[in-house]
Design an enzyme around this catalytic site. Sequence first.
Site, PDB file in Angstrom:
ATOM      1  N   CYS A 145      26.759  20.418  46.790  1.00  0.00           N
ATOM      2  CA  CYS A 145      25.135  20.230  46.471  1.00  0.00           C
ATOM      3  C   CYS A 145      25.268  20.331  44.801  1.00  0.00           C
ATOM      4  O   CYS A 145      25.336  19.502  44.243  1.00  0.00           O
ATOM      5  CB  CYS A 145      24.149  21.431  47.020  1.00  0.00           C
ATOM      6  SG  CYS A 145      24.074  21.104  48.551  1.00  0.00           S
TER       7      CYS A 145
HETATM    8  N1  LIG Z   1      25.104  22.071  53.266  1.00  0.00           N
HETATM    9  C1  LIG Z   1      24.208  22.381  52.290  1.00  0.00           C
HETATM   10  O1  LIG Z   1      24.308  23.749  51.766  1.00  0.00           O
HETATM   11  C2  LIG Z   1      23.142  21.542  52.118  1.00  0.00           C
HETATM   12  C3  LIG Z   1      21.920  22.084  51.308  1.00  0.00           C
HETATM   13  C4  LIG Z   1      20.800  21.179  51.294  1.00  0.00           C
HETATM   14  C5  LIG Z   1      21.239  19.784  51.392  1.00  0.00           C
HETATM   15  N2  LIG Z   1      22.331  19.177  51.861  1.00  0.00           N
HETATM   16  C6  LIG Z   1      22.309  17.826  51.936  1.00  0.00           C
HETATM   17  O2  LIG Z   1      22.306  17.485  53.347  1.00  0.00           O
HETATM   18  C7  LIG Z   1      23.091  16.320  53.606  1.00  0.00           C
HETATM   19  C8  LIG Z   1      24.257  16.695  54.398  1.00  0.00           C
HETATM   20  O3  LIG Z   1      24.853  17.739  54.278  1.00  0.00           O
HETATM   21  P1  LIG Z   1      25.864  18.669  55.183  1.00  0.00           P
HETATM   22  O4  LIG Z   1      26.329  19.833  54.407  1.00  0.00           O
HETATM   23  O5  LIG Z   1      25.069  18.806  56.284  1.00  0.00           O
HETATM   24  O6  LIG Z   1      27.047  17.836  55.423  1.00  0.00           O
HETATM   25  P2  LIG Z   1      28.284  17.823  56.464  1.00  0.00           P
HETATM   26  O7  LIG Z   1      29.396  17.244  56.040  1.00  0.00           O
HETATM   27  O8  LIG Z   1      28.264  19.236  57.025  1.00  0.00           O
HETATM   28  O9  LIG Z   1      27.565  17.241  57.963  1.00  0.00           O
HETATM   29  C9  LIG Z   1      27.574  15.872  57.938  1.00  0.00           C
HETATM   30  C10 LIG Z   1      27.657  15.412  59.230  1.00  0.00           C
HETATM   31  O10 LIG Z   1      27.443  14.044  59.200  1.00  0.00           O
HETATM   32  C11 LIG Z   1      28.296  13.213  59.988  1.00  0.00           C
HETATM   33  N3  LIG Z   1      28.142  11.855  59.997  1.00  0.00           N
HETATM   34  C12 LIG Z   1      28.627  10.972  58.796  1.00  0.00           C
HETATM   35  N4  LIG Z   1      28.315   9.675  58.691  1.00  0.00           N
HETATM   36  C13 LIG Z   1      27.516   9.684  60.061  1.00  0.00           C
HETATM   37  C14 LIG Z   1      26.852   8.759  60.795  1.00  0.00           C
HETATM   38  N5  LIG Z   1      27.092   7.480  60.233  1.00  0.00           N
HETATM   39  N6  LIG Z   1      26.488   8.875  61.936  1.00  0.00           N
HETATM   40  C15 LIG Z   1      26.338  10.207  62.389  1.00  0.00           C
HETATM   41  N7  LIG Z   1      26.900  11.320  61.790  1.00  0.00           N
HETATM   42  C16 LIG Z   1      27.644  11.101  60.568  1.00  0.00           C
HETATM   43  C17 LIG Z   1      29.491  13.896  59.806  1.00  0.00           C
HETATM   44  O11 LIG Z   1      30.588  13.812  60.850  1.00  0.00           O
HETATM   45  C18 LIG Z   1      29.078  15.316  59.608  1.00  0.00           C
HETATM   46  O12 LIG Z   1      29.415  15.883  60.764  1.00  0.00           O
HETATM   47  C19 LIG Z   1      23.527  16.088  52.421  1.00  0.00           C
HETATM   48  O13 LIG Z   1      22.790  14.978  51.663  1.00  0.00           O
HETATM   49  C20 LIG Z   1      23.610  17.179  51.486  1.00  0.00           C
HETATM   50  O14 LIG Z   1      23.635  17.063  50.219  1.00  0.00           O
HETATM   51  C21 LIG Z   1      23.322  20.048  52.170  1.00  0.00           C
END
Ligand SMILES: NC(=O)c1ccc[n+]([C@@H]2O[C@H](COP(=O)([O-])OP(=O)(O)OC[C@H]3O[C@@H](n4cnc5c(N)ncnc54)[C@H](O)[C@@H]3O)[C@@H](O)[C@H]2O)c1
Length: 409
Positions: A257
């Site tokens: 992030c």
């Molecule tokens: N992790 C955090 O602390 C956090 C906090 C706030 C915001 N975010 C934002 O949230 C979003 C997701 O982050 P995250 O940490 O959950 O990511 P992550 O990598 O943990 O999870 C993302 C998931 O999406 C899946 N994926 C990718 N492409 C796909 C598709 N086309 N169809 C279906 N599934 C698909 C991946 O396999 C993975 O399991 C990002 O934009 C991130 O910046 C994350």
Amino acid sequence: MKKEIVVIGLGYVGLPSVMNHVENGHQVIGFDIDQRKIESLNRGVSYLDTMSNESITEMLKKETVFTADEQMLKDRDVYIIDVPTPIDDHKIPDLSYVKSAVSLIEDKVKVGSLIILESTTYPGTTEEYLVEKFAAKGYNIGTDLYIAYSPERIDPGNTESLSAKIPRIVAGYTKNCLAQAKALYGDHVSAVSSLKIAELAKIYENTFRLVNIALADELQKITDNLEISVGEVLEAAATKPFGFMKFTPNLGIGGHCIPVDPYYLTWLMEKRGIDTPLISTAGQINDSMLDYHLHKINDYLVERGEKLGELKVAILGVTYKKNVADIRMSSVRKLMEKLGETTEHIVAYDDVLHAYYTKEDEKICCLENNYHELTSFDLVIYAVDHERYEENKPKIIENSRLFYDLTTV
Ligand SMILES: NC(=O)c1ccc[n+]([C@@H]2O[C@H](COP(=O)([O-])OP(=O)(O)OC[C@H]3O[C@@H](n4cnc5c(N)ncnc54)[C@H](O)[C@@H]3O)[C@@H](O)[C@H]2O)c1
């Protein structure tokens, strides 16, 4: 009213989102392209340290479906997109996951569906990647299809901030879109007047953190030079009951992030001919901290007549954050790579990561409370203050010939 909700992307954000909507009484389909994750969930086994196996079993009992089958996406009431939004090696936003998630559903939504993007991204994305796409397919957005943006604010590892209780920012493309999204999220919703405002607010939150951490990093350099304690200066400043918020210096911010999101903004502004020097400089300061600490480690060794190349080194803690089993963009990993240029004998331990990590090539070990094992090393670098290490810190120090602490300021 009970709805059929699809959550696309079952990572740190998507999986807790599934749980929240299940708890609110909805029928939820968790979709991910990673077949291993789906198999794991259907066995009731969590792959996230922030989600227990019991919670997965509870969701399965409530008829939650975990699937990689695209056909399951057809004709649902709500689609929530929680896919990654990383940057590439040149710090350029990579929207390919959002694009592919939208492609997956473009022919599967029904009249009346609500689509919400929750991934962090630059202002304009929801309009560019969702509104324009579905409008081009003939949908009248706000009448027969609803599009909204609501950024996630979850803070993994912070047990006090359970995601369901954190206020959500929500914006809709039209008033109808906003009303639909607000109805879904229920309480703790802060509605804003445009998609761009919601998108920018989220990025600004993380940019605020980057800039302030960079300032604390710079304070570290100042206090090192003055030979005073940066921690004590910060504690003293933090006694002011207003107008000050304490941020601490570190090896370089990891995770997906804070070292990522600000570049969505600088990239966008650069394209539009606007300079954002403060944000760029904060990023550079953050990037400089690794070399700064490498120098400090080297000075520490020189003062003691030691040479890094001759030492066996143990690193304690590799994740990007304490108590979180997430190694993405970890500065400690980068530190290991740099140290590896001088000494071949480096062993990394991370007991938090170990329980969840499966990539065999990383060779990250587990101490399992056997602190005596540290006596076989010359130098122990205490890199992440996981609770289980903090509780045993005196033992760690006792068993370390040379102990370098990267966690205290
Ligand atoms: N992790 C955090 O602390 C956090 C906090 C706030 C915001 N975010 C934002 O949230 C979003 C997701 O982050 P995250 O940490 O959950 O990511 P992550 O990598 O943990 O999870 C993302 C998931 O999406 C899946 N994926 C990718 N492409 C796909 C598709 N086309 N169809 C279906 N599934 C698909 C991946 O396999 C993975 O399991 C990002 O934009 C991130 O910046 C994350």
